[in-house]
Design a protein around this motif. Structure first.
Motif, PDB file in Angstrom:
ATOM      1  N   PRO A 116       0.809  -1.231   0.000  1.00  0.00           N
ATOM      2  CA  PRO A 116       0.000   0.000   0.000  1.00  0.00           C
ATOM      3  C   PRO A 116       0.834   1.270   0.000  1.00  0.00           C
ATOM      4  CG  PRO A 116      -0.125  -1.103   2.135  1.00  0.00           C
ATOM      5  CD  PRO A 116       0.552  -2.052   1.201  1.00  0.00           C
ATOM      6  N   VAL A 117       2.013   1.251   0.647  1.00  0.00           N
ATOM      7  CA  VAL A 117       2.865   2.440   0.660  1.00  0.00           C
ATOM      8  C   VAL A 117       3.391   2.734  -0.745  1.00  0.00           C
ATOM      9  CG1 VAL A 117       5.094   3.334   1.454  1.00  0.00           C
ATOM     10  CG2 VAL A 117       3.487   2.346   3.095  1.00  0.00           C
ATOM     11  N   ALA A 118       3.760   1.703  -1.504  1.00  0.00           N
ATOM     12  CA  ALA A 118       4.215   1.918  -2.877  1.00  0.00           C
ATOM     13  C   ALA A 118       3.113   2.543  -3.719  1.00  0.00           C
ATOM     14  CB  ALA A 118       4.671   0.593  -3.494  1.00  0.00           C
ATOM     15  N   PHE A 119       1.884   2.024  -3.592  1.00  0.00           N
ATOM     16  CA  PHE A 119       0.757   2.597  -4.326  1.00  0.00           C
ATOM     17  C   PHE A 119       0.541   4.055  -3.922  1.00  0.00           C
ATOM     18  CE2 PHE A 119      -1.390  -1.858  -4.598  1.00  0.00           C
ATOM     19  CZ  PHE A 119      -0.451  -2.255  -5.528  1.00  0.00           C
ATOM     20  N   ARG A 170      -5.033  -8.913   5.151  1.00  0.00           N
ATOM     21  CA  ARG A 170      -6.111  -8.792   6.120  1.00  0.00           C
ATOM     22  C   ARG A 170      -6.389  -7.348   6.486  1.00  0.00           C
ATOM     23  NH1 ARG A 170      -3.515 -13.563   9.804  1.00  0.00           N
ATOM     24  NH2 ARG A 170      -4.098 -15.315   8.473  1.00  0.00           N
ATOM     25  N   LEU A 171      -7.642  -7.093   6.832  1.00  0.00           N
ATOM     26  CA  LEU A 171      -8.084  -5.738   7.127  1.00  0.00           C
ATOM     27  C   LEU A 171      -7.333  -5.129   8.306  1.00  0.00           C
ATOM     28  CD1 LEU A 171     -10.072  -3.499   6.400  1.00  0.00           C
ATOM     29  CD2 LEU A 171     -11.725  -4.556   7.949  1.00  0.00           C
ATOM     30  N   LEU A 172      -7.174  -5.889   9.397  1.00  0.00           N
ATOM     31  CA  LEU A 172      -6.548  -5.338  10.595  1.00  0.00           C
ATOM     32  C   LEU A 172      -5.069  -5.013  10.394  1.00  0.00           C
ATOM     33  CD1 LEU A 172      -8.161  -7.508  13.441  1.00  0.00           C
ATOM     34  CD2 LEU A 172      -8.744  -5.176  12.729  1.00  0.00           C
ATOM     35  N   ASP A 173      -4.470  -5.567   9.350  1.00  0.00           N
ATOM     36  CA  ASP A 173      -3.063  -5.274   9.085  1.00  0.00           C
ATOM     37  C   ASP A 173      -2.838  -3.846   8.606  1.00  0.00           C
ATOM     38  OD1 ASP A 173      -2.265  -7.788   9.850  1.00  0.00           O
ATOM     39  OD2 ASP A 173      -2.367  -8.632   7.833  1.00  0.00           O
ATOM     40  N   VAL A 174      -3.918  -3.082   8.428  1.00  0.00           N
ATOM     41  CA  VAL A 174      -3.781  -1.674   8.045  1.00  0.00           C
ATOM     42  C   VAL A 174      -2.974  -0.904   9.086  1.00  0.00           C
ATOM     43  CG1 VAL A 174      -5.888  -0.871   9.187  1.00  0.00           C
ATOM     44  CG2 VAL A 174      -5.068   0.312   7.143  1.00  0.00           C
ATOM     45  N   VAL A 175      -2.936  -1.401  10.320  1.00  0.00           N
ATOM     46  CA  VAL A 175      -2.169  -0.752  11.377  1.00  0.00           C
ATOM     47  C   VAL A 175      -0.692  -0.666  10.995  1.00  0.00           C
ATOM     48  CG1 VAL A 175      -1.412  -0.953  13.776  1.00  0.00           C
ATOM     49  CG2 VAL A 175      -3.782  -1.478  13.161  1.00  0.00           C
ATOM     50  N   GLN A 176      -0.194  -1.639  10.269  1.00  0.00           N
ATOM     51  CA  GLN A 176       1.233  -1.690   9.946  1.00  0.00           C
ATOM     52  C   GLN A 176       1.663  -0.565   8.996  1.00  0.00           C
ATOM     53  OE1 GLN A 176       1.512  -5.795   8.752  1.00  0.00           O
ATOM     54  NE2 GLN A 176       1.091  -6.515  10.823  1.00  0.00           N
ATOM     55  N   PRO A 177       0.987  -0.351   7.851  1.00  0.00           N
ATOM     56  CA  PRO A 177       1.358   0.829   7.046  1.00  0.00           C
ATOM     57  C   PRO A 177       1.064   2.149   7.742  1.00  0.00           C
ATOM     58  CG  PRO A 177      -0.533  -0.324   6.083  1.00  0.00           C
ATOM     59  CD  PRO A 177       0.037  -1.215   7.136  1.00  0.00           C
ATOM     60  N   TRP A 178       0.043   2.175   8.620  1.00  0.00           N
ATOM     61  CA  TRP A 178      -0.207   3.391   9.405  1.00  0.00           C
ATOM     62  C   TRP A 178       0.993   3.726  10.283  1.00  0.00           C
ATOM     63  CZ3 TRP A 178      -5.818   2.459  11.634  1.00  0.00           C
ATOM     64  CH2 TRP A 178      -6.754   2.873  10.677  1.00  0.00           C
ATOM     65  N   VAL A 179       1.546   2.720  10.933  1.00  0.00           N
ATOM     66  CA  VAL A 179       2.705   2.951  11.806  1.00  0.00           C
ATOM     67  C   VAL A 179       3.878   3.471  10.981  1.00  0.00           C
ATOM     68  CG1 VAL A 179       4.438   1.822  13.249  1.00  0.00           C
ATOM     69  CG2 VAL A 179       2.017   1.304  13.576  1.00  0.00           C
ATOM     70  N   PHE A 180       4.112   2.864   9.815  1.00  0.00           N
ATOM     71  CA  PHE A 180       5.183   3.322   8.930  1.00  0.00           C
ATOM     72  C   PHE A 180       4.997   4.804   8.592  1.00  0.00           C
ATOM     73  CE2 PHE A 180       6.537   4.389   4.639  1.00  0.00           C
ATOM     74  CZ  PHE A 180       7.851   3.967   4.623  1.00  0.00           C
ATOM     75  N   VAL A 220      -3.314  17.744   4.905  1.00  0.00           N
ATOM     76  CA  VAL A 220      -2.617  16.839   3.981  1.00  0.00           C
ATOM     77  C   VAL A 220      -2.350  15.493   4.647  1.00  0.00           C
ATOM     78  CG1 VAL A 220      -0.462  16.450   2.729  1.00  0.00           C
ATOM     79  CG2 VAL A 220      -1.583  18.686   2.619  1.00  0.00           C
ATOM     80  N   ILE A 221      -1.913  15.517   5.905  1.00  0.00           N
ATOM     81  CA  ILE A 221      -1.605  14.277   6.617  1.00  0.00           C
ATOM     82  C   ILE A 221      -2.871  13.451   6.829  1.00  0.00           C
ATOM     83  CG2 ILE A 221      -0.875  13.351   8.848  1.00  0.00           C
ATOM     84  CD1 ILE A 221       1.207  15.558   8.954  1.00  0.00           C
ATOM     85  N   THR A 222      -3.968  14.116   7.198  1.00  0.00           N
ATOM     86  CA  THR A 222      -5.234  13.394   7.399  1.00  0.00           C
ATOM     87  C   THR A 222      -5.700  12.736   6.110  1.00  0.00           C
ATOM     88  OG1 THR A 222      -5.884  14.931   9.155  1.00  0.00           O
ATOM     89  CG2 THR A 222      -7.627  13.618   8.128  1.00  0.00           C
ATOM     90  N   LEU A 223      -5.664  13.487   5.026  1.00  0.00           N
ATOM     91  CA  LEU A 223      -6.089  12.935   3.735  1.00  0.00           C
ATOM     92  C   LEU A 223      -5.154  11.812   3.283  1.00  0.00           C
ATOM     93  CD1 LEU A 223      -7.104  16.202   1.818  1.00  0.00           C
ATOM     94  CD2 LEU A 223      -8.605  14.490   2.869  1.00  0.00           C
ATOM     95  N   THR A 224      -3.862  11.976   3.560  1.00  0.00           N
ATOM     96  CA  THR A 224      -2.908  10.934   3.192  1.00  0.00           C
ATOM     97  C   THR A 224      -3.175   9.654   3.975  1.00  0.00           C
ATOM     98  OG1 THR A 224      -1.223  12.595   2.664  1.00  0.00           O
ATOM     99  CG2 THR A 224      -0.464  10.347   3.052  1.00  0.00           C
ATOM    100  N   GLY A 225      -3.488   9.797   5.285  1.00  0.00           N
ATOM    101  CA  GLY A 225      -3.817   8.632   6.095  1.00  0.00           C
ATOM    102  C   GLY A 225      -5.045   7.913   5.583  1.00  0.00           C
ATOM    103  N   LEU A 226      -6.060   8.676   5.200  1.00  0.00           N
ATOM    104  CA  LEU A 226      -7.267   8.074   4.639  1.00  0.00           C
ATOM    105  C   LEU A 226      -6.972   7.370   3.309  1.00  0.00           C
ATOM    106  CD1 LEU A 226      -9.854  10.923   5.397  1.00  0.00           C
ATOM    107  CD2 LEU A 226      -9.660   8.702   6.542  1.00  0.00           C
ATOM    108  N   PHE A 227      -6.137   7.998   2.510  1.00  0.00           N
ATOM    109  CA  PHE A 227      -5.812   7.410   1.220  1.00  0.00           C
ATOM    110  C   PHE A 227      -4.954   6.153   1.390  1.00  0.00           C
ATOM    111  CE2 PHE A 227      -3.794   7.096  -2.972  1.00  0.00           C
ATOM    112  CZ  PHE A 227      -4.936   7.176  -3.772  1.00  0.00           C
ATOM    113  N   LEU A 228      -4.078   6.163   2.387  1.00  0.00           N
ATOM    114  CA  LEU A 228      -3.287   4.963   2.663  1.00  0.00           C
ATOM    115  C   LEU A 228      -4.203   3.813   3.075  1.00  0.00           C
ATOM    116  CD1 LEU A 228      -0.524   3.618   2.952  1.00  0.00           C
ATOM    117  CD2 LEU A 228      -0.387   4.539   5.275  1.00  0.00           C
ATOM    118  N   THR A 229      -5.227   4.121   3.849  1.00  0.00           N
ATOM    119  CA  THR A 229      -6.218   3.105   4.203  1.00  0.00           C
ATOM    120  C   THR A 229      -6.898   2.564   2.954  1.00  0.00           C
ATOM    121  OG1 THR A 229      -6.626   4.226   6.315  1.00  0.00           O
ATOM    122  CG2 THR A 229      -8.285   2.639   5.565  1.00  0.00           C
ATOM    123  N   LEU A 230      -7.241   3.461   2.040  1.00  0.00           N
ATOM    124  CA  LEU A 230      -7.857   3.043   0.786  1.00  0.00           C
ATOM    125  C   LEU A 230      -6.920   2.139  -0.011  1.00  0.00           C
ATOM    126  CD1 LEU A 230     -10.193   3.262  -1.233  1.00  0.00           C
ATOM    127  CD2 LEU A 230      -9.124   5.333  -2.141  1.00  0.00           C
TER     128      LEU A 230
END
Length: 263
Positions: A116-119, A170-180, A220-230
């Motif tokens: 997800p970070v690459a995307f 898995r859905l809950l693994d979203v925490v990992q790119p969030w931490v990054f 920008v950070i909030t929108l980026t976090g939402l987009f990373l979730t997407l």
């Protein structure tokens, strides 16, 4: 992990096999993951070296940019991916916490972050950062070929990894790119208050993440976090589509099936 269980959030509705170390070492066709991870590792090594040699500022400033963080994570992910595919995992003495050897768990963690970070990096760069940098004297792309490698081929490489891999997302693994992403954002904040400058003498690393403009940066950070979730949701969706297509082609009701959206 027991038969039929794919997630701590629920049980699979279709028969599945347990996720083992072998799941991470081969594709659905049974081909060793070395077939694609070795070439991708070679690509990552080449681009890291090329990017470092072509960097436009002091060498230590290469580490300021999220693009380069993402590239290093791709490199690490491929290193551990090759190890997972090359090492025959012993059946005895598995890691007691998950049943998987530690290096498999590290690989899976890096896999969950890098895709997800690459995307995110690719879309953020071409849609937001590159247009914004036209109004400044900042030039992130002195080499157009390397520019595409860093901000385009990076996602292609991770898409290949996603398409050919066998293990679930898995859905809950979203925490990992969030931490990054959170670690990187805290780094930019600390760098700003420490008086750090970019190679052109600006008090920001990216013009759209300028801590001297906290309201703009917060948006920008909030929108980026939402987009990373997407992007993480897109990764799960692609993994599920991959598995559905493979099961349909093979007419096989068994096997590991991605159920990341199952609650």
């Amino acid at each position: 992990m027991t038969q039929g269980v794919m997630s701590g959030a629920g049980c699979a509705c279709q028969p599945v096999e347990a996720v083992t170390a072998e799941t991470f070492a081969r594709s659905w066709s049974g081909v060793s993951a070395l077939a694609w991870r070795v070439p991708l590792l070679a690509w990552a090594l080449l681009v890291v070296a090329w990017s470092g040699a072509s960097f436009w500022g002091p060498p230590e400033m290469w580490f300021l940019y999220m693009t380069h963080w993402g590239l290093l994570f791709i490199l690490l992910e491929m290193v551990f991916g090759v190890i997972v595919a090359a090492v025959k995992t012993p059946e005895k003495n598995p890691d007691e916490e998950s049943g998987l050897p530690w290096y498999v768990r590290v690989y899976w963690l890096l896999y969950n972050i890098t895709i997800p970070v690459a995307f995110l990096i690719t879309i953020f760069y071409w849609c937001i950062l590159k247009p914004a940098s036209k109004n400044t004297h900042v030039n992130y792309a002195p080499n157009p070929v390397l520019d595409v490698m860093l901000h385009g081929v990076n996602s292609v490489a991770m898409l290949v990894e996603l398409a050919l891999s066998r293990h679930p997302s898995r859905l809950l693994d979203v925490v990992q790119p969030w931490v990054f992403a959170s670690v990187y954002m805290f780094f930019t904040l600390i760098y700003f208050f420490a008086g750090g400058l970019d190679p052109w003498g600006n008090a920001f690393i990216y013009p759209v993440v300028d801590w001297s403009k906290p309201e703009q940066t917060a948006v920008v950070i909030t929108l980026t976090g939402l987009f990373l979730t997407l992007m993480h949701l897109a990764t799960i969706g692609l993994a599920s589509l991959r598995d559905r297509l493979i099961r349909r082609c093979r007419r096989d009701s068994a096997g590991v099936y991605n159920e990341g959206f199952t609650a």
